[in-house]
Design an enzyme around this catalytic site. Structure first.
Site, PDB file in Angstrom:
ATOM      1  N   ASP A  23       0.851  -1.202   0.000  1.00 55.47           N
ATOM      2  CA  ASP A  23       0.000   0.000   0.000  1.00 55.47           C
ATOM      3  C   ASP A  23       0.884   1.250   0.000  1.00 55.47           C
ATOM      4  O   ASP A  23       0.863   2.062   0.910  1.00 55.47           O
ATOM      5  CB  ASP A  23      -0.944   0.020   1.207  1.00 55.47           C
ATOM      6  CG  ASP A  23      -0.212   0.076   2.557  1.00 55.47           C
ATOM      7  OD1 ASP A  23      -0.825   0.563   3.533  1.00 55.47           O
ATOM      8  OD2 ASP A  23       0.967  -0.349   2.616  1.00 55.47           O
ATOM      9  N   ASP A  79       6.762   1.280   1.863  1.00 57.20           N
ATOM     10  CA  ASP A  79       6.480   0.293   0.815  1.00 57.20           C
ATOM     11  C   ASP A  79       7.343   0.564  -0.412  1.00 57.20           C
ATOM     12  O   ASP A  79       7.824  -0.355  -1.073  1.00 57.20           O
ATOM     13  CB  ASP A  79       5.016   0.355   0.383  1.00 57.20           C
ATOM     14  CG  ASP A  79       4.028   0.154   1.505  1.00 57.20           C
ATOM     15  OD1 ASP A  79       3.836   1.099   2.293  1.00 57.20           O
ATOM     16  OD2 ASP A  79       3.474  -0.953   1.606  1.00 57.20           O
ATOM     17  N   ASN A  84      -1.324  -1.929   9.877  1.00 59.31           N
ATOM     18  CA  ASN A  84      -1.750  -2.916   8.873  1.00 59.31           C
ATOM     19  C   ASN A  84      -2.776  -3.894   9.440  1.00 59.31           C
ATOM     20  O   ASN A  84      -3.714  -4.289   8.754  1.00 59.31           O
ATOM     21  CB  ASN A  84      -0.538  -3.681   8.330  1.00 59.31           C
ATOM     22  CG  ASN A  84       0.325  -2.830   7.415  1.00 59.31           C
ATOM     23  OD1 ASN A  84      -0.158  -1.857   6.825  1.00 59.31           O
ATOM     24  ND2 ASN A  84       1.594  -3.160   7.320  1.00 59.31           N
ATOM     25  N   HIS A 101       9.545   0.436   8.018  1.00 59.83           N
ATOM     26  CA  HIS A 101       8.990  -0.867   8.375  1.00 59.83           C
ATOM     27  C   HIS A 101       9.107  -1.901   7.243  1.00 59.83           C
ATOM     28  O   HIS A 101       9.641  -2.988   7.431  1.00 59.83           O
ATOM     29  CB  HIS A 101       7.510  -0.722   8.731  1.00 59.83           C
ATOM     30  CG  HIS A 101       7.194   0.390   9.661  1.00 59.83           C
ATOM     31  ND1 HIS A 101       7.342   0.290  11.041  1.00 59.83           N
ATOM     32  CD2 HIS A 101       6.729   1.653   9.426  1.00 59.83           C
ATOM     33  CE1 HIS A 101       6.970   1.431  11.604  1.00 59.83           C
ATOM     34  NE2 HIS A 101       6.618   2.281  10.657  1.00 59.83           N
ATOM     35  N   ASP A 102       8.573  -1.575   6.087  1.00 57.29           N
ATOM     36  CA  ASP A 102       8.292  -2.579   5.054  1.00 57.29           C
ATOM     37  C   ASP A 102       9.493  -3.246   4.410  1.00 57.29           C
ATOM     38  O   ASP A 102       9.450  -4.455   4.158  1.00 57.29           O
ATOM     39  CB  ASP A 102       7.407  -1.949   3.968  1.00 57.29           C
ATOM     40  CG  ASP A 102       6.047  -1.551   4.513  1.00 57.29           C
ATOM     41  OD1 ASP A 102       5.440  -0.631   3.969  1.00 57.29           O
ATOM     42  OD2 ASP A 102       5.611  -2.175   5.511  1.00 57.29           O
TER      43      ASP A 102
HETATM   44  O1  RIB Z   1       2.546   0.305  10.775  1.00 60.68           O
HETATM   45  C1  RIB Z   1       3.420   0.443   9.681  1.00 60.68           C
HETATM   46  C2  RIB Z   1       2.825  -0.134   8.443  1.00 60.68           C
HETATM   47  O2  RIB Z   1       1.624   0.565   8.109  1.00 60.68           O
HETATM   48  C3  RIB Z   1       3.728   0.023   7.210  1.00 60.68           C
HETATM   49  O3  RIB Z   1       3.464  -1.018   6.318  1.00 60.68           O
HETATM   50  C4  RIB Z   1       3.275   1.323   6.632  1.00 60.68           C
HETATM   51  O4  RIB Z   1       3.544   1.426   5.216  1.00 60.68           O
HETATM   52  C5  RIB Z   1       1.798   1.243   6.863  1.00 60.68           C
HETATM   53  O5  RIB Z   1       1.238   0.476   5.812  1.00 60.68           O
HETATM   54 CA    CA Z   2       2.851  -0.472   4.014  1.00 64.79          CA
END
Ligand code: RIB
Ligand code: CA
Length: 313
Positions: free
Chosen positions: A10, A15, A166, A239-240
């Site tokens: 997303d 991402d 997520n 994060h991703d």
């Molecule tokens: O909480 C972080 C996640 O939520 C990551 O994937 C960020 O891109 C959002 O989608």
């Molecule tokens: Ca994400």
């Protein structure tokens, strides 16, 4: 032999880095990208995925839009973090191809069936598409080697006190994936909050001397501004790409097998991932839960990939 993967995402600033890592590391073979509503609406996350792949010289990778909303919850986007476009910061003026004319779940099914080797599904957004794939096409499950998802946490949340974005966005989808019986790796906030895009990292992106490096610096500069304002972070956690890095080099994370339940009915805790690290509850382990990260090794992987892609485009 490169590992066949599908990324469901997303985009979303982090991402975008996950996609660039997947394109730039030859140990992976990106079969396709599917998009889901999350950080922004589906039309925006889809357009953003197309833009990032075009900028990375990977416009040939098929992209298909998936679910425009969670299975049960209403959609709440993260415009406060990712901006109105979902990728605010840089000028991403780049001609993009159109998404392929099937639903993201159908593209996942087609790619998995067509691939001779088992496919790793990497999810960096809400798990709506992955859950729908498993429910609509259980016949492909033997051809999925693992689901690796960024989501949840072994401790506190971000979207809510105990819920990570997520999972909170689509708790039912996460519950379906975690109870599917497929080998699953959970990359939660407890490790992703260790991967911070510091000023030195941003300077390294800028110092690459490529359009892509500059775009990544501008993406992280914007991401830093919203994370500072919304969460008081000095630097933003990416994060991703950790989910992608964990597939490239599993030694980059330390995991423990544990039962992971998704809270579906809690008034204050809906979407929390209840990770039973000490096996106090009956029930089998449902995920390999990341509990440690080799931060330096992660950044080396990511920066090497972005530099390689930027130099080639
Ligand atoms: O909480 C972080 C996640 O939520 C990551 O994937 C960020 O891109 C959002 O989608
Ligand atoms: Ca994400």
């Amino acid at each position: 032999m490169s590992e066949p993967i599908i990324i469901d995402c997303d985009p979303g600033h982090d991402d975008a880095l996950a996609l660039l890592l997947a394109v730039g590391d030859s140990r992976l073979r990106l079969l396709g990208v599917t998009t889901v509503a999350g950080n922004q609406t589906l039309d925006k996350t889809t357009r953003n995925a197309l833009k990032i792949l075009a900028l990375a010289g990977a416009a040939d990778v098929p992209v298909a839009a998936g679910s425009a909303r969670p299975l049960v919850s209403d959609l709440t986007v993260a415009e406060d973090i990712h901006g109105a476009s979902g990728l605010d910061g840089p000028d991403l003026d780049v001609p993009v191809a159109e998404p392929v004319g099937v639903h993201g779940v159908e593209l996942m099914r087609q790619l998995i069936v067509a691939e001779p080797d088992p496919v790793t599904v990497i999810a960096t957004g809400p798990l709506t598409n992955v859950a729908l794939l498993l429910r609509a096409h259980p016949e492909v499950m033997p051809r999925i080697s693992r689901v690796v998802f960024m989501g949840g946490s072994t401790d506190r949340g971000n979207s809510t006190p105990y819920g990570e974005f997520n999972i909170v966005t689509d708790p039912e989808a996460a519950d379906i994936v975690l109870r599917s019986g497929l080998p699953t790796t959970m990359i939660g906030l407890n490790v992703t909050h260790q991967a911070l895009a510091t000023t030195e990292i941003i300077a390294e992106f800028q110092g690459m001397g490529t359009r892509l490096g500059t775009i990544c610096a501008e993406l992280m500069t914007f991401f830093a501004s919203t994370y500072r304002r919304e969460f008081g972070f000095e630097h933003p956690p990416v994060h991703d790409p950790i989910a992608v890095a964990a597939v490239i080099d599993p030694s980059i994370i330390q995991t423990v097998a544990a039962p992971v339940a998704v809270e579906l009915t809690g008034t204050h805790t809906r979407g929390a991932t209840v990770v039973d690290l000490h096996h106090r509850t009956a029930g089998p382990a449902t995920a390999d839960v990341a509990v440690g990260l080799d931060v330096d090794a992660f950044w080396r992987l990511l920066m090497t990939a972005v530099r390689k892609v930027g130099d080639a485009t």
